[in-house]
Design an enzyme around this catalytic site. Sequence first.
Site, PDB file in Angstrom:
ATOM      1  N   GLY A 245       0.916  -1.097   0.155  1.00 39.56           N
ATOM      2  CA  GLY A 245      -0.139   0.080  -0.030  1.00 39.56           C
ATOM      3  C   GLY A 245       0.883   1.204   0.087  1.00 39.56           C
ATOM      4  N   LEU A 246       0.048   2.403  -0.089  1.00 41.49           N
ATOM      5  CA  LEU A 246       0.804   3.609  -0.121  1.00 41.49           C
ATOM      6  C   LEU A 246       1.754   3.826   1.307  1.00 41.49           C
ATOM      7  CD1 LEU A 246      -1.717   5.872  -1.911  1.00 41.49           C
ATOM      8  CD2 LEU A 246       0.489   4.941  -2.777  1.00 41.49           C
TER       9      LEU A 246
ATOM     10  N   GLY B 119       2.143   5.775   4.432  1.00 42.95           N
ATOM     11  CA  GLY B 119       1.039   6.452   5.455  1.00 42.95           C
ATOM     12  C   GLY B 119      -0.246   5.537   5.393  1.00 42.95           C
ATOM     13  N   SER B 120      -0.274   4.410   4.690  1.00 41.82           N
ATOM     14  CA  SER B 120      -1.642   3.543   4.510  1.00 41.82           C
ATOM     15  C   SER B 120      -1.995   2.836   5.766  1.00 41.82           C
ATOM     16  CB  SER B 120      -1.554   2.686   3.446  1.00 41.82           C
ATOM     17  OG  SER B 120      -0.550   1.978   3.306  1.00 41.82           O
ATOM     18  N   GLY B 121      -0.877   2.373   6.484  1.00 42.10           N
ATOM     19  CA  GLY B 121      -0.941   1.708   7.738  1.00 42.10           C
ATOM     20  C   GLY B 121      -0.496   0.184   7.672  1.00 42.10           C
ATOM     21  N   LYS B 122       0.359   0.082   6.668  1.00 39.96           N
ATOM     22  CA  LYS B 122       0.981  -1.375   6.518  1.00 39.96           C
ATOM     23  C   LYS B 122       1.853  -1.661   8.008  1.00 39.96           C
ATOM     24  CE  LYS B 122       3.574   0.072   3.125  1.00 39.96           C
ATOM     25  NZ  LYS B 122       3.272   1.386   3.247  1.00 39.96           N
TER      26      LYS B 122
ATOM     27  N   SER C 156       6.049  -1.628  -1.939  1.00 36.03           N
ATOM     28  CA  SER C 156       6.276  -2.522  -3.203  1.00 36.03           C
ATOM     29  C   SER C 156       5.210  -2.309  -4.354  1.00 36.03           C
ATOM     30  CB  SER C 156       5.647  -4.149  -2.935  1.00 36.03           C
ATOM     31  OG  SER C 156       4.815  -4.366  -1.998  1.00 36.03           O
TER      32      SER C 156
END
Length: 198
Positions: free
Chosen positions: A31-32, A34-37, A105
């Site tokens: 994910g981008l 800041g998405s929370g990964k 990724s």
Amino acid sequence: MNNLTWHQTVLTQSLRSEQKSQKPCVIWFTGLSGSGKSTIANQVEQKLFQLGQHSYLLDGDNIRHGLNADLGFSAEDRVENIRRVGEVSKLFCDAGLIVLSAFISPYEADRAMVRNLMNSGEFIEVFIDTPIEECERRDPKNLYQKARAGEIKDFTGIDSPYEAPKKPEIILKTQHLTPNQAASKVIDYLMVNGNLMP
């Protein structure tokens, strides 16, 4: 390479997995920025630990402090970054672990390459589906602000593309889920998928 021969070991992945009472896999969080990964991956690992499972978390920023400290953020370096992490994830999976890999990724081909390294069913792609507007609003490291100001080049979502997964095993829309709720959905998937053995 012609002088190299694969050395077969006595202990196998199945024996290591049986010892740990779990089915090894690679949970790939994409994910981008800041998405929370990382936040969700950390929550998943804590839940696995509480369940007595054996796991290891590979985080994008952490890996760039050591193994991939020599890489930048060009398209070529991003590919090599994921190639190396894919190989490490494969080794940990072979050790019988549940591997949590949290990396932007951005390229679909790179994620497919890692999937192809694994045995069938071992690669679980988790798309942290957070709109870029929300990621920018959060911006925990002020990276988007710097990218918009031209201080960071090749930033995913701004001047470098992000190719969203077409058929991920799990989609987490973080605008509608707390990190704990999102992590619970991953654990539920692992339970149904048979990765966590009684």
